[in-house]
Design an enzyme around this catalytic site. Sequence first.
Site, PDB file in Angstrom:
ATOM      1  CD  GLU A   1       6.773   6.107  -0.025  1.00  0.00           C
ATOM      2  OE1 GLU A   1       7.375   6.330   1.035  1.00  0.00           O
ATOM      3  OE2 GLU A   1       7.107   5.215  -0.821  1.00  0.00           O
TER       4      GLU A   1
ATOM      5  CG  LEU B   1       3.666   3.893  -1.501  1.00  0.00           C
ATOM      6  CD1 LEU B   1       2.298   3.434  -1.970  1.00  0.00           C
ATOM      7  CD2 LEU B   1       3.806   3.571  -0.022  1.00  0.00           C
TER       8      LEU B   1
ATOM      9  CB  CYS C   1      -1.076   9.099  -7.571  1.00  0.00           C
ATOM     10  SG  CYS C   1      -1.016   8.590  -5.844  1.00  0.00           S
TER      11      CYS C   1
HETATM   12  C1  UDX Z   1       1.621   6.027  -9.128  1.00  0.00           C
HETATM   13  C2  UDX Z   1       3.146   6.038  -9.291  1.00  0.00           C
HETATM   14  O1  UDX Z   1       3.547   4.944 -10.105  1.00  0.00           O
HETATM   15  C3  UDX Z   1       3.818   5.971  -7.933  1.00  0.00           C
HETATM   16  O2  UDX Z   1       5.218   6.065  -8.087  1.00  0.00           O
HETATM   17  C4  UDX Z   1       3.305   7.119  -7.077  1.00  0.00           C
HETATM   18  O3  UDX Z   1       3.867   7.049  -5.776  1.00  0.00           O
HETATM   19  C5  UDX Z   1       1.794   7.106  -6.989  1.00  0.00           C
HETATM   20  O4  UDX Z   1       1.225   7.105  -8.300  1.00  0.00           O
HETATM   21  P1  UDX Z   1      -0.198   4.146  -8.586  1.00  0.00           P
HETATM   22  O5  UDX Z   1      -1.215   5.239  -8.571  1.00  0.00           O
HETATM   23  O6  UDX Z   1      -0.226   3.097  -7.523  1.00  0.00           O
HETATM   24  O7  UDX Z   1       1.277   4.777  -8.549  1.00  0.00           O
HETATM   25  O8  UDX Z   1      -0.375   3.415 -10.005  1.00  0.00           O
HETATM   26  P2  UDX Z   1       0.533   3.038 -11.257  1.00  0.00           P
HETATM   27  O9  UDX Z   1       1.037   1.657 -11.111  1.00  0.00           O
HETATM   28  O10 UDX Z   1       1.514   4.096 -11.526  1.00  0.00           O
HETATM   29  O11 UDX Z   1      -0.580   3.029 -12.390  1.00  0.00           O
HETATM   30  C6  UDX Z   1      -1.318   4.220 -12.693  1.00  0.00           C
HETATM   31  C7  UDX Z   1      -2.324   3.985 -13.774  1.00  0.00           C
HETATM   32  O12 UDX Z   1      -1.684   3.891 -15.035  1.00  0.00           O
HETATM   33  C8  UDX Z   1      -3.192   2.740 -13.637  1.00  0.00           C
HETATM   34  O13 UDX Z   1      -4.539   3.092 -13.898  1.00  0.00           O
HETATM   35  C9  UDX Z   1      -2.653   1.825 -14.702  1.00  0.00           C
HETATM   36  O14 UDX Z   1      -3.640   0.940 -15.197  1.00  0.00           O
HETATM   37  C10 UDX Z   1      -2.220   2.801 -15.771  1.00  0.00           C
HETATM   38  N1  UDX Z   1      -1.168   2.298 -16.669  1.00  0.00           N
HETATM   39  C11 UDX Z   1       0.048   1.951 -16.178  1.00  0.00           C
HETATM   40  C12 UDX Z   1      -1.414   2.215 -18.032  1.00  0.00           C
HETATM   41  O15 UDX Z   1      -2.515   2.535 -18.510  1.00  0.00           O
HETATM   42  N2  UDX Z   1      -0.426   1.759 -18.855  1.00  0.00           N
HETATM   43  C13 UDX Z   1       0.802   1.395 -18.394  1.00  0.00           C
HETATM   44  O16 UDX Z   1       1.639   1.010 -19.202  1.00  0.00           O
HETATM   45  C14 UDX Z   1       1.045   1.491 -17.007  1.00  0.00           C
END
Ligand code: UDX
Length: 438
Positions: free
Chosen positions: A152, A154, A265
């Site tokens: 997954e 998401l 994650c």
């Molecule tokens: C992530 C993956 O994107 C997703 O595909 C997987 O299924 C689960 O892990 P998620 O944990 O919901 O999803 O968060 P995501 O939107 O990926 O952001 C992760 C972290 O990276 C956040 O703390 C966000 O603030 C940080 N981030 C994101 C940055 O610091 N800079 C960016 O440019 C993008």
Amino acid sequence: MRITVIGTGYLGATHAACMAAIGHDVLGVDIDPDRITALTAGQLPFYEPGLGDLLTEQTQTGRLRFTDSYEEAAAFGEVHFVCVGTPQRGDSGAADVSHLDAAIDSLAPHLHRPCLVVGKSTVPVGTAARLAERLATAAPVGAGATLAWNPEFLREGFAVADTLHPDRLVLGVSAQAPQAEAALREVYAPLDPQPPFVVTDLATAELVKVSANAFLATKISFINAMAEVCEATGADVVQLGRALSYDTRIGGRFLGPGVGFGGGCLPKDIRAFQARAEELGVGHALRFLHEVDAINLRRRERVVELTTELCGGGLAGRRIAVWGAAFKPDSDDVRDAPALTVAARLHALGAEVSLYDPKAMDNARKLQPQLGYATDALAAADGAHAVVLLTEWPEFRDLDPAAVAAVVARPVVVDGRNALDRERWERGGWTYRALGRP
Ligand code: UDX
């Protein structure tokens, strides 16, 4: 189809509601009776935009129900999705797969007719093959209980949209159970438009998920490493990132510099991936992920240093407003959240922290009860010697710098996400500092 979803956390609750929404009869399964009671009443135990309404709607149609009985689940389902968590182990970076083993061990003894069990959790490569054997051994139907892997992807905050409109579906099926592909295609047939399907073996399917998260983490740490170099040279990482983003081979997404990645994650997945690679004798191939992790954690320390510097070299007796606790906006999740970690560190160094987050207050309070919690962003800023933005909620971006300046002790802001309009804040009389910017 009659589907069960085992484990009703962020992933499972979303998957269950979305499978009901596309027309399946769904039974959600969890060992936590309080969670079952809440979900049955249409109450979501966490914040996820749009999911609460979908849950209420689907429970009311009768197509979505919940139970804590594996016996009932086994009797009900043709396809069983396993969505339990695989957190980091307490004693190493490796993944703890005990919840997965427990789910298979609880379900298998009740499987008396052929069915498909589909893993969706993020796992160390090799787990699916191991579980396939464990399942067939423990199930009365034997090899009639087959296992497939369907990772997954998401994102929290976009969980419903990502499930109903996935950018791809990866189906890992074993050579012994090729019929799993047809069953999974039938599950997802109502998705409109149909996403691209990648049908592959179990190991590749498991690896797609961890390598996707490793790549995303690497992209974020790359720009944050550039921020460190910018800090040493007077260059501006925001302009650097913007210039890089126009190269379509690089792209601008996940190139946002700031306090780095957190959540349930990315951090644990890169650690578990390294641990698994070590076990497989290819640890050298993923050694760079150690640096990705280190760069990411250094950014948290950098925010603390910058704030200390702006407070004249010490934090004792200083009042610091922290905006944000969640690991990202549109989430109440504080697992490994940079914001909450930094807030706790500021407090440990003697600062009087006043924190506000639009959705994550309860979760933050449970983990860090020693911090001060304010009722809104302005109240948090009241009397502050510095304001530190750590989660880029739109409501922080939209604040009027003059209104905030009127309540603080000193108009000093540390923008830990490069989220604020610098000129606007400077025009409002603020000393503005950010990561990777002069
Ligand atoms: C992530 C993956 O994107 C997703 O595909 C997987 O299924 C689960 O892990 P998620 O944990 O919901 O999803 O968060 P995501 O939107 O990926 O952001 C992760 C972290 O990276 C956040 O703390 C966000 O603030 C940080 N981030 C994101 C940055 O610091 N800079 C960016 O440019 C993008």
